[in-house]
Scaffold this active site. Sequence first.
Site, PDB file in Angstrom:
ATOM      1  CG  ASN A  75      -1.767   1.196   1.367  1.00  0.00           C
ATOM      2  OD1 ASN A  75      -1.871   1.984   0.419  1.00  0.00           O
ATOM      3  ND2 ASN A  75      -2.399   1.369   2.519  1.00  0.00           N
ATOM      4  CD1 TRP A  76       3.806   1.167  -2.823  1.00  0.00           C
ATOM      5  CD2 TRP A  76       3.731   2.293  -4.755  1.00  0.00           C
ATOM      6  NE1 TRP A  76       4.625   0.515  -3.722  1.00  0.00           N
ATOM      7  CE2 TRP A  76       4.602   1.193  -4.916  1.00  0.00           C
ATOM      8  CE3 TRP A  76       3.525   3.142  -5.840  1.00  0.00           C
ATOM      9  CZ2 TRP A  76       5.263   0.923  -6.112  1.00  0.00           C
ATOM     10  CZ3 TRP A  76       4.187   2.876  -7.036  1.00  0.00           C
ATOM     11  CH2 TRP A  76       5.048   1.780  -7.165  1.00  0.00           C
ATOM     12  CE  LYS A  77      -0.287   3.429   4.646  1.00  0.00           C
ATOM     13  NZ  LYS A  77      -0.083   3.556   6.076  1.00  0.00           N
ATOM     14  CG  HIS A  80      -5.968   2.245   4.922  1.00  0.00           C
ATOM     15  ND1 HIS A  80      -5.531   3.304   5.680  1.00  0.00           N
ATOM     16  CD2 HIS A  80      -4.991   1.312   4.960  1.00  0.00           C
ATOM     17  CE1 HIS A  80      -4.330   3.016   6.148  1.00  0.00           C
ATOM     18  NE2 HIS A  80      -3.967   1.810   5.723  1.00  0.00           N
ATOM     19  CD  GLU A 127      -3.829  -2.287   7.414  1.00  0.00           C
ATOM     20  OE1 GLU A 127      -2.633  -2.411   7.115  1.00  0.00           O
ATOM     21  OE2 GLU A 127      -4.514  -1.331   7.041  1.00  0.00           O
ATOM     22  N   GLY A 164       1.494   2.556  10.631  1.00  0.00           N
ATOM     23  CA  GLY A 164       2.363   3.704  10.376  1.00  0.00           C
ATOM     24  C   GLY A 164       3.115   4.199  11.600  1.00  0.00           C
ATOM     25  CB  SER A 180       4.568  -1.351  12.268  1.00  0.00           C
ATOM     26  OG  SER A 180       4.143  -0.026  12.494  1.00  0.00           O
ATOM     27  N   GLY A 225       2.749  -1.066   4.346  1.00  0.00           N
ATOM     28  CA  GLY A 225       2.720   0.354   4.008  1.00  0.00           C
ATOM     29  C   GLY A 225       4.126   0.891   3.838  1.00  0.00           C
ATOM     30  N   GLY A 226       4.646   1.530   4.879  1.00  0.00           N
ATOM     31  CA  GLY A 226       5.952   2.190   4.835  1.00  0.00           C
ATOM     32  C   GLY A 226       7.056   1.349   4.198  1.00  0.00           C
TER      33      GLY A 226
HETATM   34  P1  PGA Z   1       2.431   0.555   7.696  1.00  0.00           P
HETATM   35  O1  PGA Z   1       1.030   0.752   6.949  1.00  0.00           O
HETATM   36  O2  PGA Z   1       3.015  -0.733   7.197  1.00  0.00           O
HETATM   37  O3  PGA Z   1       3.252   1.749   7.310  1.00  0.00           O
HETATM   38  O4  PGA Z   1       2.147   0.487   9.148  1.00  0.00           O
HETATM   39  C1  PGA Z   1       0.146  -0.296   6.759  1.00  0.00           C
HETATM   40  C2  PGA Z   1      -1.140   0.199   6.178  1.00  0.00           C
HETATM   41  O5  PGA Z   1      -1.531   1.330   6.460  1.00  0.00           O
HETATM   42  O6  PGA Z   1      -1.796  -0.502   5.390  1.00  0.00           O
END
Ligand code: PGA
Length: 240
Positions: free
Chosen positions: A9-11, A96, A154, A160, A201, A222-223
């Site tokens: 998920n590149w956001k 999300h 999640e 994040g 995370s 994500g990150g």
């Molecule tokens: P993260 O994000 O890995 O940066 O915690 C996950 C997500 O929001 O899907």
Amino acid sequence: MKKIFIIANWKMNPQNLKEAKFLFEGVKKSIKDIKNIEIVICPPFVYLSELGIRNKELEIKLGAQDCFWEESGPYTGEVSAAMLKNLGCQYVIIGHSGRRKELKETDEMINKKIKTVLKTKLKPILCIDNISQLKKGIKGILQKDFKNLIIAYEPLSAIGTGNPYDWKKAKEMKNKIQKVLIEQGLSPLSGDSPCIIYGGSVDSKNAINYIKQSGFNGLLVGGASLKTKEFMKIVKNISN
Ligand code: PGA
């Protein structure tokens, strides 16, 4: 054994197409020998078209980060599920926590989106933080469609933040999700039941725990998905 998903998920990243292509090509190059994992990249809408063109052999599956619940019509700024499908997308993240919080997306909206995505023959990735969100998100889904749904657990505290959730607690939640699915008449280990994945995370050190110890069918990253080396480390650790 169900397939393992690793979903990026590149956001709202990166800020230009050049970097998006670079990131995408970096993963594409590195997955040649990876057979047992479905890798899905969910970039911002605006990059989907170009990345789809670069992905003719479908080595990487493409996903979107949202779509609208109406199938068509005069909705300014919205993107339909059909548009995504026509670009070669196969997956859509829905609900999300960022959208629930920042954009006040409700369970009702999310449920409508899930149904539209399923109707369009795309696979929704329903993000939840608790059982109530799960129950409201899947309300009224046809039995035959559950196999096309992915549930991403999640936990809010882990998204994040760099504070990954304890894998034992994550496993407890996965079991609770399975219980809800059983109540729906589904058998969690069968092909008719949704895959359940973990997100929050995830990095190359903790990823394996959620698969091997907690028993999730995959990860929503994500990150760490914005750093090719780290992302590929996650993929390789899981595939070994
Ligand atoms: P993260 O994000 O890995 O940066 O915690 C996950 C997500 O929001 O899907």
